[in-house]
Motif scaffolding. Structure first.
Motif, mmCIF file in Angstrom:
data_model
loop_
_atom_site.group_PDB
_atom_site.id
_atom_site.type_symbol
_atom_site.label_atom_id
_atom_site.label_comp_id
_atom_site.label_asym_id
_atom_site.label_seq_id
_atom_site.Cartn_x
_atom_site.Cartn_y
_atom_site.Cartn_z
ATOM 1 N N LEU A 184 -51.585 45.715 139.082
ATOM 2 C CA LEU A 184 -52.288 45.972 140.367
ATOM 3 C C LEU A 184 -51.801 47.310 140.651
ATOM 4 C CD1 LEU A 184 -52.527 42.958 142.012
ATOM 5 C CD2 LEU A 184 -54.260 43.757 140.817
ATOM 6 N N TYR A 185 -50.540 47.739 140.817
ATOM 7 C CA TYR A 185 -50.158 49.063 141.409
ATOM 8 C C TYR A 185 -50.488 50.052 140.301
ATOM 9 C CZ TYR A 185 -47.188 52.533 143.470
ATOM 10 O OH TYR A 185 -46.893 53.731 143.966
ATOM 11 N N ARG A 186 -50.321 49.972 139.151
ATOM 12 C CA ARG A 186 -50.555 51.112 138.143
ATOM 13 C C ARG A 186 -52.036 51.302 138.002
ATOM 14 N NH1 ARG A 186 -46.860 48.124 135.207
ATOM 15 N NH2 ARG A 186 -48.308 47.238 133.809
ATOM 16 N N SER A 187 -52.764 50.041 138.288
ATOM 17 C CA SER A 187 -54.364 50.551 138.283
ATOM 18 C C SER A 187 -54.737 51.273 139.511
ATOM 19 C CB SER A 187 -55.056 49.067 138.182
ATOM 20 O OG SER A 187 -56.434 49.460 138.516
ATOM 21 N N LEU A 188 -54.099 50.761 140.729
ATOM 22 C CA LEU A 188 -54.244 51.635 141.752
ATOM 23 C C LEU A 188 -53.668 53.044 141.752
ATOM 24 C CD1 LEU A 188 -55.204 51.320 144.983
ATOM 25 C CD2 LEU A 188 -52.797 50.927 145.303
ATOM 26 N N ALA A 189 -52.800 53.210 141.276
ATOM 27 C CA ALA A 189 -52.192 54.796 141.162
ATOM 28 C C ALA A 189 -53.238 55.506 140.167
ATOM 29 C CB ALA A 189 -50.842 54.536 140.771
ATOM 30 N N ALA A 190 -53.748 54.892 139.186
ATOM 31 C CA ALA A 190 -54.674 55.686 138.221
ATOM 32 C C ALA A 190 -55.915 55.985 138.859
ATOM 33 C CB ALA A 190 -54.839 54.790 136.950
ATOM 34 N N ALA A 191 -56.347 55.289 139.684
ATOM 35 C CA ALA A 191 -57.491 55.401 140.485
ATOM 36 C C ALA A 191 -57.502 56.531 141.517
ATOM 37 C CB ALA A 191 -58.286 54.206 141.384
ATOM 38 N N ARG A 192 -56.065 56.484 142.194
ATOM 39 C CA ARG A 192 -55.819 57.582 143.226
ATOM 40 C C ARG A 192 -55.741 58.735 142.692
ATOM 41 N NH1 ARG A 192 -57.591 53.768 145.974
ATOM 42 N NH2 ARG A 192 -56.547 52.905 147.894
ATOM 43 N N GLY A 193 -54.811 58.704 141.275
ATOM 44 C CA GLY A 193 -54.789 59.806 140.748
ATOM 45 C C GLY A 193 -56.127 60.590 140.222
ATOM 46 N N ALA A 194 -57.136 59.733 139.647
ATOM 47 C CA ALA A 194 -58.356 60.541 139.293
ATOM 48 C C ALA A 194 -59.068 61.111 140.497
ATOM 49 C CB ALA A 194 -59.130 59.115 138.613
ATOM 50 N N THR A 195 -58.949 60.454 141.471
ATOM 51 C CA THR A 195 -59.671 61.119 142.693
ATOM 52 C C THR A 195 -58.869 62.675 143.091
ATOM 53 O OG1 THR A 195 -59.998 59.068 143.728
ATOM 54 C CG2 THR A 195 -59.965 60.907 145.049
ATOM 55 N N ARG A 196 -57.609 62.786 142.933
ATOM 56 C CA ARG A 196 -56.833 63.908 143.209
ATOM 57 C C ARG A 196 -57.220 65.057 142.345
ATOM 58 N NH1 ARG A 196 -52.607 60.339 143.913
ATOM 59 N NH2 ARG A 196 -51.715 61.151 142.143
ATOM 60 N N THR A 197 -57.484 64.507 141.120
ATOM 61 C CA THR A 197 -57.802 65.601 140.020
ATOM 62 C C THR A 197 -59.250 65.895 139.808
ATOM 63 O OG1 THR A 197 -57.576 63.770 138.131
ATOM 64 C CG2 THR A 197 -55.499 65.114 138.916
ATOM 65 N N GLY A 198 -59.860 65.340 140.656
ATOM 66 C CA GLY A 198 -61.437 65.399 140.654
ATOM 67 C C GLY A 198 -62.134 64.601 139.387
ATOM 68 N N GLY A 199 -61.547 63.481 138.782
ATOM 69 C CA GLY A 199 -62.083 62.644 137.947
ATOM 70 C C GLY A 199 -63.002 61.768 138.689
ATOM 71 N N SER A 200 -63.575 60.772 138.022
ATOM 72 C CA SER A 200 -64.341 59.628 138.542
ATOM 73 C C SER A 200 -63.436 58.544 138.868
ATOM 74 C CB SER A 200 -65.625 59.256 137.324
ATOM 75 O OG SER A 200 -66.136 58.152 137.941
ATOM 76 N N PRO A 201 -63.164 58.437 139.961
ATOM 77 C CA PRO A 201 -62.224 57.566 140.393
ATOM 78 C C PRO A 201 -62.483 55.961 139.915
ATOM 79 C CG PRO A 201 -63.463 58.214 142.345
ATOM 80 C CD PRO A 201 -63.939 58.968 141.259
ATOM 81 N N GLY A 202 -63.761 55.487 140.413
ATOM 82 C CA GLY A 202 -63.951 54.029 140.218
ATOM 83 C C GLY A 202 -62.947 53.222 141.092
ATOM 84 N N ASP A 203 -63.077 52.124 141.298
ATOM 85 C CA ASP A 203 -62.064 51.143 142.086
ATOM 86 C C ASP A 203 -61.077 50.502 141.059
ATOM 87 O OD1 ASP A 203 -63.706 50.922 144.331
ATOM 88 O OD2 ASP A 203 -64.955 49.649 143.719
ATOM 89 N N SER A 204 -59.796 50.161 141.739
ATOM 90 C CA SER A 204 -58.869 49.710 141.027
ATOM 91 C C SER A 204 -59.128 48.456 140.918
ATOM 92 C CB SER A 204 -57.480 49.946 141.901
ATOM 93 O OG SER A 204 -57.750 49.346 143.078
ATOM 94 N N ALA A 205 -58.145 47.648 140.028
ATOM 95 C CA ALA A 205 -58.192 46.472 139.685
ATOM 96 C C ALA A 205 -58.041 45.584 141.002
ATOM 97 C CB ALA A 205 -57.304 45.856 138.655
ATOM 98 N N LEU A 206 -57.240 46.114 142.050
ATOM 99 C CA LEU A 206 -56.858 45.604 143.275
ATOM 100 C C LEU A 206 -58.213 45.592 144.025
ATOM 101 C CD1 LEU A 206 -55.260 44.297 145.442
ATOM 102 C CD2 LEU A 206 -54.379 46.624 145.985
ATOM 103 N N GLU A 207 -58.600 46.469 144.139
ATOM 104 C CA GLU A 207 -59.832 46.756 145.066
ATOM 105 C C GLU A 207 -61.452 45.928 144.456
ATOM 106 O OE1 GLU A 207 -59.445 51.363 146.748
ATOM 107 O OE2 GLU A 207 -59.751 50.961 144.491
ATOM 108 N N ARG A 208 -61.272 45.978 143.298
ATOM 109 C CA ARG A 208 -62.359 44.941 142.598
ATOM 110 C C ARG A 208 -62.198 43.607 142.795
ATOM 111 N NH1 ARG A 208 -61.421 48.648 138.247
ATOM 112 N NH2 ARG A 208 -60.395 47.021 137.273
#
Length: 786
Positions: free
Chosen positions: A686-710
């Protein structure tokens, strides 16, 4: 181990090789500190002195002894020597030497996952690499007995004498499996210095005695050929006795003196008189020769080293240790200086060393010409031996035939899953291991079916006497369980070796180790070593938490959940229900079978019996949700009063505490509070999925929802959150902040004590009533905030 042969010509070639290795290893560090641009302005370091002490040993090993199938663990501070040799052997480009300790370049310490020149065992954490290599010998023995792997590989560990201060070393030396490994050789670099001091007197003798008492063949390599010749002269025994009797500190101090001063000190008796016989004996040597004589230790004498290796090869029935006396900083201006650990040669000293090595200015990274005697010796047997044909691991079954009903603990579920798997073809590749807790971690069913591994068949006297036992302890070369002594470090380092069998030996295995969860901390350094090295294994830790109520605080783990979340390469699960255990184990075996980067799958299990009727089996997508990190077990969204902004709380619970959260939700419903309950099965995912989603937001990628948020609808994410686990409250606290609402984390934040489980739950604030109180408090805080 086979015999080795050499000629006088070989020795002359080896002497030229060792001089070039000393130069390259020293200059590589000098280049990193004094030549390469340094934007940080900080010292790079590199251990010139510690490297120098093993130059002769490593030259003899790679020049005459090692075969392509052999594996070696090199002491951490000898990294420059190792890389210099790989460069001379054509396994490393010159540019790599220029990038020692640079980003993307050669690592400070040998790393099998980050260095590019064929490191067999990572050795950055002292003492661990040597034991990993030793267990590599055990793995090869296991593969020979089970898969007909060739038995020609040798496992060599080059360790510093200060590394032997590490307790995990002696835990391995005393291990019963180890004392029967005839394919293992250790070489102790006895330079009598640690980081800060000259080591205490008598340590060498204690080292030899410890190895000898545990069944190792000990080779004491103290003196070189010139000293031995001097001892054979008239009154030469007086020189031997003088050197043998002097304290380590005196010897180191003598190395810092001129030859004339050394002569005077050697012949002066404690009462100030002169030993005239020793003086006469030394009269045959000039002052320079006296100093060279004193420094002629076995670990720097190529002939003595090769003779020791030949003796080791002649003892194939037990492990061998060569205690090689050396000088820290050998061949460098500060050799023997007690403070030379972090010293660096000056540019002027480098120029002198370059001239002595015969290296032209401007060609500092010169190797040997192809076809030269040095080149030929270093490229002998250069082609790696083809591995034995590997057997393909079958696919694990998609599901098992087990049904789970009534009240069942995850520890018992693990036993049932493993016992069922023992009847499937994939079981031939499963290897279990435990530090003397196989019975209490529920490996009994597996052991009854698959047996205990031993290099030779052992008599089961209980079976012969027809004494009934729940576990049949049958030991043979076909057994698949390795029972270690009580050492968690040994367990994790064995798992590392088993988990690298595919890379090292060409035959992949599926290692699974069990231990008590509190003692993950005891072997944590070795856990990190295993995943850093790229090993692939399953770790089942049980029982865990204060749920082990009557055992008291010493056996009640609290921070292991955080370790599981935060350790790179470790995939941590905390299941609640038996079906989850089945799905997680099958998925773990599938991941290990697939190969790829290192992966440790860690299951934190419990002894708490849980009603399996609470598990929402049959729900679409449930298996994927369990493996993804969590699922909704209590859903209040259909309640007519459901208002996420007013009366809704989201409770996230892990493992044994999930039923407490469910009970709290029922109590809250009667009080007008609607509490969704989410079973968290894999907090790290859950944490790694969340960190990946936040990281995508910071780098201008398509963030989507993390496994936790889903797991939640958008409107629910701002509702208050309560997290609870039989672990430190910090372990799941990230969930509340990730969702952005008011959050109260509950957990085990103090040491436990003996008592009933309910007593402990109440004291720690993780019982159902405490969860309900926290949920109501979170709603009150939300109202106040609004």
């Amino acid at each position: 181990m086979a015999d080795i042969y050499w000629t006088s010509d070989d020795l002359r070639v080896l002497e030229r090789i060792q001089q070039r290795v000393l130069w390259l290893a020293t200059y590589m560090v000098h280049y990193a500190n004094h030549v390469r641009p340094n934007v940080d302005g900080l010292k790079v370091g590199g251990h010139q002195a510690s490297s120098a002490s093993v130059v002769s040993i490593m030259t003899a090993l790679y020049g005459m002894f090692l075969r392509p199938a052999d594996r070696i663990a090199v002491k951490p501070h000898a990294s420059p020597v190792f890389h210099a040799l790989q460069y001379l052997r054509g396994r490393l480009p010159e540019e790599a030497l220029r990038r020692f300790r640079a980003f993307g370049g050669l690592q400070a310490y040998p790393s099998r996952t980050k260095d590019i020149d064929g490191v067999d065992y990572s050795t950055g954490s002292v003492g661990l690499g040597a034991v990993a290599a030793t267990f590599g010998g055990l793995v090869r023995q296991y593969l020979t007995d089970h898969f007909a792997a060739p038995a020609d590989a040798r496992y060599i560990a080059l360790v510093g004498d200060a590394e032997l201060d590490e307790g995990n070393v002696w835990e391995a030396v005393t291990e019963e499996y180890v004392r029967r490994l005839g394919n293992v050789m250790w070489i102790v670099d006895l330079n009598r210095q640690s980081l800060d001091r000259v080591v205490p007197d008598g340590k060498a003798q204690r080292i030899r005695e410890m190895f000898g008492a545990n069944g190792w063949h000990v080779i004491n390599l103290k003196y070189g050929s010139r000293l031995k010749e001097a001892f054979a002269r008239p009154h030469g025994e007086r020189l031997r006795r003088r050197i043998d009797d002097m304290p380590n500190a005196e010897y180191q101090a003598l190395l810092r003196l001129s030859g004339a001063e050394i002569r005077k000190q050697l012949v002066t008796l404690p009462d100030g008189r002169t030993d005239s016989l020793l003086e006469a004996m030394l009269g045959a040597f000039g002052d320079g020769e006296v100093r060279e004589l004193l420094a002629n230790l076995g670990g720097h004498d190529l002939t003595a080293l090769l003779e020791a290796f030949a003796e080791a090869a002649a003892h194939p029935d037990s492990p061998v240790v060569v205690v090689a006396y050396t000088i820290k900083g050998w061949g460098l201006p500060f050799e023997g200086d007690p403070l030379n650990h972090s010293m660096l040669l000056t540019p002027a000293q480098i120029d002198v060393l370059r001239a002595a090595a015969g290296v032209p200015a401007g060609d500092e990274f010169a190797g040997f010409a192809p076809g030269s005697p040095e080149w030929r010796l270093l490229h002998r047997d250069a082609a790696p031996s083809p591995p034995a044909p590997a057997r393909e691991i079958p696919e694990p079954p998609a599901a098992l035939s087990e049904t789970y009903a009534g009240r069942l603990a995850t520890q018992e579920a693990f036993s049932r899953v493993l016992s069922t798997l023992s009847r499937h073809p994939i079981a031939d590749f499963l290897v279990t291991a435990s530090p003397d807790v196989a019975t209490s971690t529920h490996l009994g069913g597996w052991i009854n079916r698959r047996g205990v591994y031993s290099h030779q068949a052992m008599i089961d006297y209980f079976a012969a006497a027809k004494i009934a036992r729940p576990i049949q302890w049958r030991e043979s070369p076909r057994g698949q369980h390795l029972e270690l002594g009580i050492s968690e470090n040994n367990l994790f380092l064995l798992l590392a070796a088993l988990g690298l069998a595919g890379d090292q030996e060409g035959q992949r295995l599926l290692p699974l180790g069990t231990l008590y969860d509190p003692f993950v901390c005891r072997g944590l350094d070795a856990v990190i070593y295993a995943v850093y090295s790229g090993a692939r294994f399953v770790l089942v830790a049980t029982p865990s938490g204060v749920s082990l109520a009557s055992e008291g605080g010493a056996h009640q783990s609290s921070i292991t959940a955080s370790i599981g979340i935060e350790t790179p390469g470790l995939d941590y699960f905390e299941p609640t229900f038996a079906k989850e255990v089945e799905w997680i184990l099958l998925d773990a075996l599938r991941a290990l079978r697939a190969g790829g980067p290192g992966l440790g799958v860690y299951l934190r299990l419990s002894t708490v019996p849980i009603d399996q009727g609470l598990f929402p089996d049959g729900r679409p997508g449930l298996r994927e949700a369990v493996l993804g990190g969590g699922y909704r077990i209590v859903d209040r969204r259909r309640e007519p009063e459901y208002q996420p902004e007013e009366n809704v709380v989201n409770v996230f619970a892990a493992g044994a505490i999930v039923p407490e959260a469910v009970a709290a939700s029922e109590a809250l419903r009667a009080r007008g509070v609607l509490a969704n309950v989410f079973a968290v099965t894999a907090p790290g995912r859950l944490y790694r999925s969340l960190a990946a989603a936040r990281g995508a937001t910071r780098t201008g990628g398509s963030p989507g929802d993390s496994a936790l948020e889903r797991l939640l609808e958008p409107a629910e994410r701002r509702a208050p959150v309560v997290t609870v686990a039989d672990a430190h409250s910090h372990a799941l606290a990230f969930i509340g902040s990730a969702l952005g609402g008011r959050a109260i984390p509950l957990g085990v934040d103090t040491f436990g004590e003996s008592g009933s489980r309910l007593d402990l739950y109440r004291k720690m604030g993780i019982a159902a009533d405490a969860i309900a109180q926290a949920a109501e408090a979170a709603l009150v805080e939300l109202d106040s905030y609004s």
